[in-house]
Structures are given as C-alpha cells and as structure tokens.
Scaffold this active site. Structure first.
Site, PDB file in Angstrom:
ATOM      1  N   HIS A 121       0.885  -1.101   0.389  1.00 50.17           N
ATOM      2  CA  HIS A 121      -0.145   0.247   0.137  1.00 50.17           C
ATOM      3  C   HIS A 121       1.601   1.116  -0.062  1.00 50.17           C
ATOM      4  O   HIS A 121       2.288   1.077   0.585  1.00 50.17           O
ATOM      5  CB  HIS A 121      -0.982   0.070   1.397  1.00 50.17           C
ATOM      6  CG  HIS A 121      -1.805   1.186   1.445  1.00 50.17           C
ATOM      7  ND1 HIS A 121      -1.075   2.419   1.898  1.00 50.17           N
ATOM      8  CD2 HIS A 121      -3.599   0.350   1.119  1.00 50.17           C
ATOM      9  CE1 HIS A 121      -2.961   3.065   2.088  1.00 50.17           C
ATOM     10  NE2 HIS A 121      -3.539   2.524   1.466  1.00 50.17           N
ATOM     11  N   ASP A 203       3.976  -4.410   8.002  1.00 52.58           N
ATOM     12  CA  ASP A 203       2.499  -3.560   8.058  1.00 52.58           C
ATOM     13  C   ASP A 203       0.677  -4.592   8.002  1.00 52.58           C
ATOM     14  O   ASP A 203       1.227  -5.455   7.005  1.00 52.58           O
ATOM     15  CB  ASP A 203       2.205  -2.755   6.539  1.00 52.58           C
ATOM     16  CG  ASP A 203       0.883  -2.293   5.831  1.00 52.58           C
ATOM     17  OD1 ASP A 203      -0.152  -1.935   6.997  1.00 52.58           O
ATOM     18  OD2 ASP A 203       0.037  -1.805   5.091  1.00 52.58           O
ATOM     19  N   GLN A 206      -4.136  -4.759   7.297  1.00 54.16           N
ATOM     20  CA  GLN A 206      -5.260  -5.935   6.800  1.00 54.16           C
ATOM     21  C   GLN A 206      -4.933  -6.877   7.870  1.00 54.16           C
ATOM     22  O   GLN A 206      -6.420  -7.219   7.756  1.00 54.16           O
ATOM     23  CB  GLN A 206      -4.966  -6.504   5.280  1.00 54.16           C
ATOM     24  CG  GLN A 206      -4.752  -4.947   4.342  1.00 54.16           C
ATOM     25  CD  GLN A 206      -6.836  -4.204   4.515  1.00 54.16           C
ATOM     26  OE1 GLN A 206      -7.765  -4.896   5.215  1.00 54.16           O
ATOM     27  NE2 GLN A 206      -7.206  -3.352   4.245  1.00 54.16           N
ATOM     28  N   LYS A 229     -10.098  -0.046  10.514  1.00 50.93           N
ATOM     29  CA  LYS A 229     -10.317  -0.967   9.862  1.00 50.93           C
ATOM     30  C   LYS A 229     -10.768  -2.191  10.269  1.00 50.93           C
ATOM     31  O   LYS A 229     -10.958  -3.596  10.090  1.00 50.93           O
ATOM     32  CB  LYS A 229      -8.785  -1.589   8.833  1.00 50.93           C
ATOM     33  CG  LYS A 229      -8.645  -0.257   8.404  1.00 50.93           C
ATOM     34  CD  LYS A 229      -7.573  -0.866   7.543  1.00 50.93           C
ATOM     35  CE  LYS A 229      -7.038   0.095   6.750  1.00 50.93           C
ATOM     36  NZ  LYS A 229      -7.556   0.421   5.134  1.00 50.93           N
ATOM     37  N   CYS A 370      -5.167   2.220  -3.390  1.00 49.13           N
ATOM     38  CA  CYS A 370      -3.168   2.761  -2.668  1.00 49.13           C
ATOM     39  C   CYS A 370      -2.161   2.154  -3.199  1.00 49.13           C
ATOM     40  O   CYS A 370      -1.448   1.912  -2.524  1.00 49.13           O
ATOM     41  CB  CYS A 370      -3.721   3.572  -1.766  1.00 49.13           C
ATOM     42  SG  CYS A 370      -4.983   4.501  -1.839  1.00 49.13           S
TER      43      CYS A 370
HETATM   44  N1  C6P Z   1      -6.624   0.945   3.123  1.00 50.62           N
HETATM   45  C1  C6P Z   1      -7.850   0.583   0.958  1.00 50.62           C
HETATM   46  O1  C6P Z   1      -8.868   0.863   1.074  1.00 50.62           O
HETATM   47  P1  C6P Z   1      -4.698   4.236   6.888  1.00 50.62           P
HETATM   48  O2  C6P Z   1      -4.957   4.706   5.489  1.00 50.62           O
HETATM   49  O3  C6P Z   1      -3.833   5.041   7.619  1.00 50.62           O
HETATM   50  O4  C6P Z   1      -5.747   3.836   8.322  1.00 50.62           O
HETATM   51  O5  C6P Z   1      -4.423   2.873   6.743  1.00 50.62           O
HETATM   52  C2  C6P Z   1      -3.308   2.126   5.452  1.00 50.62           C
HETATM   53  C3  C6P Z   1      -2.468   1.099   4.970  1.00 50.62           C
HETATM   54  C4  C6P Z   1      -2.144   0.637   4.888  1.00 50.62           C
HETATM   55  N2  C6P Z   1      -1.631  -0.393   4.862  1.00 50.62           N
HETATM   56  C5  C6P Z   1      -2.440  -1.223   4.497  1.00 50.62           C
HETATM   57  C6  C6P Z   1      -2.203  -3.106   3.900  1.00 50.62           C
HETATM   58  C7  C6P Z   1      -4.006  -1.185   3.627  1.00 50.62           C
HETATM   59  O6  C6P Z   1      -4.879  -1.578   2.566  1.00 50.62           O
HETATM   60  C8  C6P Z   1      -4.150   0.245   4.184  1.00 50.62           C
HETATM   61  C9  C6P Z   1      -5.156   1.034   4.537  1.00 50.62           C
HETATM   62  C10 C6P Z   1      -7.556   0.970   2.525  1.00 50.62           C
HETATM   63  O7  C6P Z   1      -7.425  -0.220   0.842  1.00 50.62           O
HETATM   64  C11 C6P Z   1      -7.231   2.726   2.096  1.00 50.62           C
HETATM   65  S1  C6P Z   1      -7.099   3.195   1.484  1.00 50.62           S
END
Ligand code: C6P
Length: 412
Positions: A121, A203, A206, A229, A370
């Site tokens: 991401h 990371d 997920q 999430k 993203c």
């Molecule tokens: N992915 C998706 O629709 P934030 O935005 O900081 O809470 O999370 C960022 C992020 C980082 N790593 C992974 C693997 C992610 O999936 C995400 C967030 C969402 O896939 C929103 S872009």
C-alpha cells in the site's frame, strides 16, 4: 460464523437502505463498520470521563489517563506484546510508517539500503521511497509470486550488509494473500549489518483486524495498523516496536506530554511510549479502539479468521463461475486468505461497476486501492474489490454476484 444474525444487530448501520435497497457493505478493507459497543464506549467516555491526560491532578484527569493507559494495556495483550510501553498510539498506519521511515532513515548512512515489496500500500511505500531520496539511500523492491506473496528467493538475493530495513505487508489489501512473517523475520534477522542485523517492519493494517497476530511469535521489530479497519474509530492507529529499539530511537515530534524536563538550554525526553506522543492524543479514539479489541476478543480471533477464510473461498468460487471476470491472484493456500478479492469485468471500467453496484445498495471499492506499483505490475490501472468482515454473510455475496448481471445489462 455462529450467531451472525445477533452479531449483525450490534451494527446499527447495517439496517440502512441505499437507494431503497438493503445495504450490502463489501468495503471493509477500506474501513469497517462499528458495533454499538464501540459507539457507546466513545459516547460514555465523553459524557462521563473526559479531561486531558497526564496533566490535571483531578478526578476526571485521572479517569481519562486511566482509560487511555488501559487502552494501551488492552492493545498490548491483544498483540501479545511484552509490555504496554511498546505500544505507541498514532493517527493511523500511514502516520506510523512516516514516523518509522523518517526516524530510522535519518540515522542511516548514504548508500545504505531499504527494501519494500511491489505489493505495498502507498503508506508503506512512499515514505520509504521519499526518505531514500532525501537521505541518499538505495531503495529496492522485492518481487511477488503468482500466489501474491513475497518472493523469498528474490528477497534473499537483495539483502546485503548495507540493508538496514525490510518493510512489508502482512496481508495484501488488493489480493488478500498472507505473507509468512515469521519465516521472513528469520531471513531478515540472519542478515548481518555493520551494527547488528536488518530490521523488519510489518504493515498489519489488513492482518491485525482479521487474524490472530502475536508479535513475539512473528518476531517483527515494528508493526503498524489502524483502529478504523477493526471496528474502532478513525483517527487512532498503533505502532508496536520492540522496547530496546524504541528506546534507542529519537522522537520526531516535540512539545507537551513527551518531555522529561525542559530548560532554556536543553530538553530531555519522557519515558516510553510517551516520548513519541507529543501533544494531546486522541483519548476517545483509544477508548473506542479498546472497546473494538474487546469486541473482537469476545468473538475470538480464530473464529474471525475462519469466517474470513470461508467467505474468501465462497466469493472466489462464485466469481470464478463468471466467464467475463478476471480475478487477480485467484490461487491461494487454502485456509490462508483474507476475504479481499480484486477483479475486472471484460469491457466494463471498474468505476462503472462500482457505481452501478451502488445503485443496488452494494458498496465495493474501485480503483488502484492505493497500490499503484502493484496495479502497474498486473497491467491494469483499476480493479473492483470486494472485502468482507465479521458481519458479512454468504447471502450478501450472492446478492453481489446477482447484481453483476445488472451491471452487464446496463453496458450491453
Ligand atoms: N487501505 C484500502 O481501501 P490508513 O489509511 O493509514 O488507515 O491505512 C493505510 C493502509 C496501510 N496498509 C494497508 C495494507 C492498507 O490496506 C491501508 C489502508 C485502505 O485498501 C484505504 S486506502
């Protein structure tokens, strides 16, 4: 999952209608919905306990401080971290990776190396890429296999004694595939550098919401994730770090709350984890996150993960029956896939699919999610993505599959 009907009753938003149709929410990888236990915990906190923390010597100040620290303890137990002092609250995963990238890279020497994967991401890609440019480091990208996981041989071949950090995702937000972090940790930690070994950042955005995650068993050095999430509120995230590493790191943000003593000449830092939390934090967010973790613990993370696997298998089977659908990364190891499935329909743009589905009350995400380098590597600019969570039913997946015909009709 047992008692799914009762569980769904905990989520007020699930009784909403969109365009007069019952909401089918298949966009949980972007952000999950919230149970009333989380909504109530936040509202109770504001109604009865709110004040600033670590400051006022009065009842409310002490209650708010206790609630905030309790949230750290709940998070530490959830991750099996050795101490709540290893838990830093951030705004989200993205802020955690920006902090990590800047904080670590500024101490590296020109020519040192940072490795990320092609499946990252942007929040675990761009901060490292930018810091590599700023500090003149070498930015390397590890390939992924046909199973959507890190190519371990390629990773091994990229490691040198100048590799300071490997930062990779636990579960892909595009494929739902799972990386074997403990094996990767062994490979990464075996790699010696001039002052120790290569560090592993993970990371968990997920993975932490969907599967049991034990930071000691994984042996990662850092792990980041977001509260929103995993049934919690937006604006609260977590950075876990091994205590001995956090102790050696310098803060990036300065101000109230993070200091030991301040004189006109110099400032010393407070203890972990406060030295990394400058200013008034998101106290209600921490309270909400703790309520979300308790909710998930009540279900049991193994059950959450089994439910996810079952739904992934079901959704993939149904989608594979659609002749004009291309699924990205259809193959996976059974019992080891999060219900995140990305696909395209022949001759229909992903955004069009999503907007027609919306008219049927179905929320999915369309675009590059993203993860542009990953979409470049699979050769499509945009995919449609369905993603499920604890409240998702197989009937909802059926409704979604049925609605694909309506999408086709519009474009015929
Ligand atoms: N992915 C998706 O629709 P934030 O935005 O900081 O809470 O999370 C960022 C992020 C980082 N790593 C992974 C693997 C992610 O999936 C995400 C967030 C969402 O896939 C929103 S872009």
């Amino acid at each position: 999952m047992q008692n799914l009907t009762a569980l769904r009753n905990d989520f007020p938003i699930l009784s909403r209608k969109i365009y007069g149709k019952p909401l089918v929410y298949l966009d949980s990888a972007a952000s999950s919905q919230k149970p009333k236990q989380v909504i109530d915990a936040i509202s109770k906190y504001y109604a009865t306990n709110h004040a600033n923390i670590h400051r006022g010597i009065h009842t409310l100040g002490e209650e708010a401080t206790a609630a905030y620290e309790d949230a750290k303890k709940v998070t530490a137990v959830f991750l099996n971290s050795r101490s709540w002092k290893e838990i830093i609250f951030t705004k989200n995963t993205t802020e955690a990776f920006n902090f990590l990238a800047y904080s670590l890279c500024q101490s590296f020497n020109k020519g040192d190396e940072v490795i990320v994967s092609r499946a990252e991401h942007h929040s675990n890609f761009v901060p490292w890429q930018q810091c590599a440019q700023k500090y003149e480091l070498v930015f390397k990208i590890v390939n992924i296999t046909a199973y959507g996981t890190i190519d371990l041989r390629h990773l091994q071949s990229l490691l040198t004694k100048r590799t300071k950090v490997v930062s990779i995702t636990h579960i892909s937000n595009v494929f739902g595939t799972v990386n074997d972090i403990s094996t990767i940790a062994k490979i990464v930690h075996k790699n010696k550098t001039e002052n120790g070994c290569t560090l592993l950042c993970v990371d968990g955005a997920q993975s932490v919401p969907h599967m049991p995650v034990d930071v000691q068993a994984l042996d990662c050095d850092f792990l980041a994730f977001s509260g929103h999430k995993m049934l919690g509120p937006t604006g609260i995230g977590v950075l876990y770090g091994k205590k001995e590493l956090l102790e050696r790191m310098e803060p990036l943000f300065f101000g109230g709350g993070m200091v030991g003593t301040v004189t006109e000449q110099k400032t010393t830092w407070g203890d972990l984890p406060l030295k990394f939390e400058a200013g008034t934090p998101h106290i209600a967010g921490a309270v909400g996150l703790a309520a979300a973790i308790k909710y998930l613990q009540n279900i049991g993370m193994k059950r959450v993960w089994n439910h996810d696997n079952e739904l992934a298998e079901y959704a993939l089977k149904k989608l594979k029956e659609q002749k004009d659908v291309t699924i990205y990364c259809p193959e996976y190891q059974k019992g080891n896939r999060c219900c995140v499935v990305s696909f395209t329909i022949k001759n229909i743009h992903a955004h069009d699919v999503s907007s027609i589905l919306d008219q049927e009350g179905i929320a999915v995400r369309a675009g590059h999610h993203c993860a542009q380098p990953l979409h470049d590597s699979i050769g499509v600019p945009a995919t449609v993505r369905l993603s499920a969570y604890v409240y998702t039913t197989k009937e909802e997946i059926d409704t979604f599959i049925f609605a694909l015909d309506k999408v086709r009709k519009v474009f015929q």
